[in-house]
Write a protein that holds these residues in place. Structure first.
Motif, PDB file in Angstrom:
ATOM      1  N   ALA A  18       0.741  -1.146   0.000  1.00 58.34           N
ATOM      2  CA  ALA A  18       0.000   0.000   0.000  1.00 58.34           C
ATOM      3  C   ALA A  18       0.794   1.227   0.000  1.00 58.34           C
ATOM      4  CB  ALA A  18      -0.707  -0.055   1.299  1.00 58.34           C
ATOM      5  N   PHE A  19       2.012   1.125   0.421  1.00 52.21           N
ATOM      6  CA  PHE A  19       2.771   2.313   0.704  1.00 52.21           C
ATOM      7  C   PHE A  19       3.774   2.570  -0.404  1.00 52.21           C
ATOM      8  CE2 PHE A  19       2.035   0.510   5.127  1.00 52.21           C
ATOM      9  CZ  PHE A  19       0.734   0.914   5.097  1.00 52.21           C
ATOM     10  N   ALA A  20       3.527   3.585  -1.193  1.00 53.31           N
ATOM     11  CA  ALA A  20       4.351   3.849  -2.371  1.00 53.31           C
ATOM     12  C   ALA A  20       5.813   3.996  -2.031  1.00 53.31           C
ATOM     13  CB  ALA A  20       3.853   5.114  -3.068  1.00 53.31           C
ATOM     14  N   ALA A  21       6.120   4.562  -0.884  1.00 51.85           N
ATOM     15  CA  ALA A  21       7.518   4.767  -0.516  1.00 51.85           C
ATOM     16  C   ALA A  21       8.244   3.448  -0.334  1.00 51.85           C
ATOM     17  CB  ALA A  21       7.604   5.581   0.778  1.00 51.85           C
ATOM     18  N   ASP A  22       7.514   2.353  -0.130  1.00 52.28           N
ATOM     19  CA  ASP A  22       8.128   1.052   0.072  1.00 52.28           C
ATOM     20  C   ASP A  22       8.169   0.213  -1.200  1.00 52.28           C
ATOM     21  OD1 ASP A  22       8.454   1.692   2.670  1.00 52.28           O
ATOM     22  OD2 ASP A  22       6.946   0.332   3.464  1.00 52.28           O
ATOM     23  N   LEU A  23       7.656   0.736  -2.291  1.00 50.64           N
ATOM     24  CA  LEU A  23       7.592  -0.028  -3.530  1.00 50.64           C
ATOM     25  C   LEU A  23       8.676   0.392  -4.515  1.00 50.64           C
ATOM     26  CD1 LEU A  23       3.754   0.071  -4.193  1.00 50.64           C
ATOM     27  CD2 LEU A  23       5.072  -1.907  -3.465  1.00 50.64           C
ATOM     28  N   PRO A  24       9.126  -0.551  -5.368  1.00 46.63           N
ATOM     29  CA  PRO A  24      10.050  -0.180  -6.432  1.00 46.63           C
ATOM     30  C   PRO A  24       9.387   0.874  -7.311  1.00 46.63           C
ATOM     31  CG  PRO A  24       9.904  -2.563  -6.214  1.00 46.63           C
ATOM     32  CD  PRO A  24       8.804  -1.982  -5.365  1.00 46.63           C
ATOM     33  N   GLU A  30       0.509   7.054  -8.592  1.00 41.55           N
ATOM     34  CA  GLU A  30       0.205   8.368  -8.048  1.00 41.55           C
ATOM     35  C   GLU A  30      -0.970   8.310  -7.079  1.00 41.55           C
ATOM     36  OE1 GLU A  30       1.933  11.095  -8.397  1.00 41.55           O
ATOM     37  OE2 GLU A  30       3.367  10.024  -9.636  1.00 41.55           O
ATOM     38  N   SER A  31      -1.804   7.275  -7.238  1.00 33.76           N
ATOM     39  CA  SER A  31      -2.980   7.175  -6.385  1.00 33.76           C
ATOM     40  C   SER A  31      -2.682   6.505  -5.052  1.00 33.76           C
ATOM     41  CB  SER A  31      -4.078   6.385  -7.106  1.00 33.76           C
ATOM     42  OG  SER A  31      -3.643   5.066  -7.366  1.00 33.76           O
ATOM     43  N   VAL A  32      -1.471   5.992  -4.890  1.00 29.71           N
ATOM     44  CA  VAL A  32      -1.101   5.316  -3.652  1.00 29.71           C
ATOM     45  C   VAL A  32      -0.167   6.215  -2.852  1.00 29.71           C
ATOM     46  CG1 VAL A  32      -0.037   3.270  -2.639  1.00 29.71           C
ATOM     47  CG2 VAL A  32      -1.293   3.087  -4.798  1.00 29.71           C
ATOM     48  N   PRO A  33      -0.586   6.668  -1.676  1.00 30.71           N
ATOM     49  CA  PRO A  33       0.236   7.593  -0.887  1.00 30.71           C
ATOM     50  C   PRO A  33       1.393   6.888  -0.211  1.00 30.71           C
ATOM     51  CG  PRO A  33      -1.693   6.963   0.359  1.00 30.71           C
ATOM     52  CD  PRO A  33      -1.852   6.339  -1.012  1.00 30.71           C
ATOM     53  N   ALA A  34       2.391   7.655   0.175  1.00 29.39           N
ATOM     54  CA  ALA A  34       3.459   7.099   0.990  1.00 29.39           C
ATOM     55  C   ALA A  34       2.878   6.784   2.365  1.00 29.39           C
ATOM     56  CB  ALA A  34       4.597   8.105   1.118  1.00 29.39           C
ATOM     57  N   GLY A 159     -10.247  -4.693  -1.749  1.00 29.25           N
ATOM     58  CA  GLY A 159      -9.727  -4.450  -3.095  1.00 29.25           C
ATOM     59  C   GLY A 159      -8.841  -3.231  -3.216  1.00 29.25           C
ATOM     60  N   ALA A 160      -8.652  -2.488  -2.126  1.00 31.31           N
ATOM     61  CA  ALA A 160      -7.845  -1.266  -2.182  1.00 31.31           C
ATOM     62  C   ALA A 160      -6.416  -1.549  -1.735  1.00 31.31           C
ATOM     63  CB  ALA A 160      -8.456  -0.192  -1.281  1.00 31.31           C
ATOM     64  N   ALA A 175      -4.739  -2.906   3.625  1.00 31.40           N
ATOM     65  CA  ALA A 175      -4.091  -3.076   2.317  1.00 31.40           C
ATOM     66  C   ALA A 175      -4.508  -4.443   1.792  1.00 31.40           C
ATOM     67  CB  ALA A 175      -2.578  -2.989   2.452  1.00 31.40           C
ATOM     68  N   ASP A 176      -5.392  -4.433   0.798  1.00 33.42           N
ATOM     69  CA  ASP A 176      -5.957  -5.676   0.273  1.00 33.42           C
ATOM     70  C   ASP A 176      -5.365  -5.978  -1.094  1.00 33.42           C
ATOM     71  OD1 ASP A 176      -7.452  -7.804  -0.566  1.00 33.42           O
ATOM     72  OD2 ASP A 176      -9.400  -6.901  -0.152  1.00 33.42           O
ATOM     73  N   ASN A 177      -4.508  -6.989  -1.138  1.00 32.53           N
ATOM     74  CA  ASN A 177      -3.899  -7.396  -2.401  1.00 32.53           C
ATOM     75  C   ASN A 177      -4.425  -8.736  -2.880  1.00 32.53           C
ATOM     76  OD1 ASN A 177      -1.201  -5.677  -3.368  1.00 32.53           O
ATOM     77  ND2 ASN A 177      -1.843  -5.319  -1.264  1.00 32.53           N
ATOM     78  N   GLY A 178      -5.669  -9.022  -2.522  1.00 29.97           N
ATOM     79  CA  GLY A 178      -6.307 -10.246  -2.988  1.00 29.97           C
ATOM     80  C   GLY A 178      -5.558 -11.497  -2.573  1.00 29.97           C
ATOM     81  N   ASP A 179      -5.263 -12.360  -3.546  1.00 31.72           N
ATOM     82  CA  ASP A 179      -4.600 -13.626  -3.219  1.00 31.72           C
ATOM     83  C   ASP A 179      -3.132 -13.447  -2.844  1.00 31.72           C
ATOM     84  OD1 ASP A 179      -3.514 -13.007  -5.676  1.00 31.72           O
ATOM     85  OD2 ASP A 179      -4.244 -14.801  -6.694  1.00 31.72           O
ATOM     86  N   LYS A 180      -2.620 -12.209  -2.895  1.00 30.14           N
ATOM     87  CA  LYS A 180      -1.234 -11.953  -2.486  1.00 30.14           C
ATOM     88  C   LYS A 180      -1.128 -11.532  -1.027  1.00 30.14           C
ATOM     89  CE  LYS A 180       0.556 -10.746  -7.059  1.00 30.14           C
ATOM     90  NZ  LYS A 180       1.253  -9.701  -7.864  1.00 30.14           N
ATOM     91  N   GLY A 181      -2.253 -11.280  -0.404  1.00 28.89           N
ATOM     92  CA  GLY A 181      -2.196 -10.975   1.016  1.00 28.89           C
ATOM     93  C   GLY A 181      -3.099  -9.833   1.436  1.00 28.89           C
ATOM     94  N   LEU A 182      -3.483  -9.865   2.699  1.00 30.17           N
ATOM     95  CA  LEU A 182      -4.312  -8.828   3.309  1.00 30.17           C
ATOM     96  C   LEU A 182      -3.607  -8.329   4.560  1.00 30.17           C
ATOM     97  CD1 LEU A 182      -7.061  -7.304   3.714  1.00 30.17           C
ATOM     98  CD2 LEU A 182      -7.775  -9.296   5.060  1.00 30.17           C
TER      99      LEU A 182
END
Length: 208
Positions: A18-24, A30-34, A159-160, A175-182
């Motif tokens: 969920a956290f853009a600052a933690d993602l490559p 742009e819609s995902v905040p740090a 779903g967010a 942070a809901d990533n479906g089958d990748k984790g909640l």
């Protein structure tokens, strides 16, 4: 990272999906905040992870948290100490701590759904831990009330990649990533006093 199972590595990648600052860079949006806890001056709970775990376990003997182990994040520029605790093969707890004081900035539980006959039981265990974490910070809730509140938050965040709701001095994050984790997280909010009124008196504290 030291002697941690592969599933835990995945879980830690998902705790701030969920956290853009933690993602490559290529995965940021742009819609995902740090993550707010990554920002300069972000508040902490007034306790270390050891103090939290001791108090939590005393109140939840049937849903214990094992010792958190520090994670060596060489590419992490946030200047936070990250740590994780394995609950089961599909459920992990993680945290980010303020360097120097060791105080807690975020507490997260991540469930990794694995299709099969045990998925329903593992989901129920994850919901039980998330409910216990919520009750730890929101005093006065019965187990049923806490479960209803958790279900409402998870429903709103379904779903967010990042959903948050501020209530009083707390921020609830889903942070809901479906089958990748909640992931369900609880974080502190910085409390500030609003401007004084014409009589020079302050209203009640507001959270931001």
């Amino acid at each position: 990272m030291k002697n941690l199972p592969g599933a835990l590595l995945l879980s830690l990648a998902l705790t701030a999906p969920a956290f853009a600052a933690d993602l490559p860079p290529r995965e940021r949006s742009e819609s995902v905040p740090a993550a707010p806890y990554l920002l300069a001056g972000a508040p902490t709970f007034d306790m270390t992870i050891g103090q939290f775990r001791e108090q939590y376990n005393a109140a939840n003997a049937d849903l214990p948290l094992m010792e958190y182990r520090a994670i060596d994040s060489k590419n992490d520029s946030s200047r936070l100490t990250r740590a994780a605790s394995k609950i089961s093969e599909t459920l992990y707890a993680s945290t980010a701590l303020e360097q120097g004081t060791g105080k807690v900035k975020t507490l997260q539980l991540t469930w990794l759904p694995v299709p099969g006959p045990d998925e329903k039981a593992s989901q129920e265990k994850a919901m039980a831990y998330m409910t216990a974490l919520l009750r730890f910070f929101v005093s006065g809730l019965t187990p049923d009330e806490a479960r209803q509140k958790l279900n409402a938050l998870l429903s709103e965040g379904k779903g967010a990649r990042y959903f948050s709701r501020n209530e009083g001095a707390l921020r609830f994050v889903v942070a809901d990533n479906g089958d990748k984790g909640l992931t369900f997280a609880i974080e502190p909010l910085k409390l500030t006093l609003p401007p004084t009124d014409q009589d020079g008196k302050n209203d009640e504290k507001q959270s931001h």
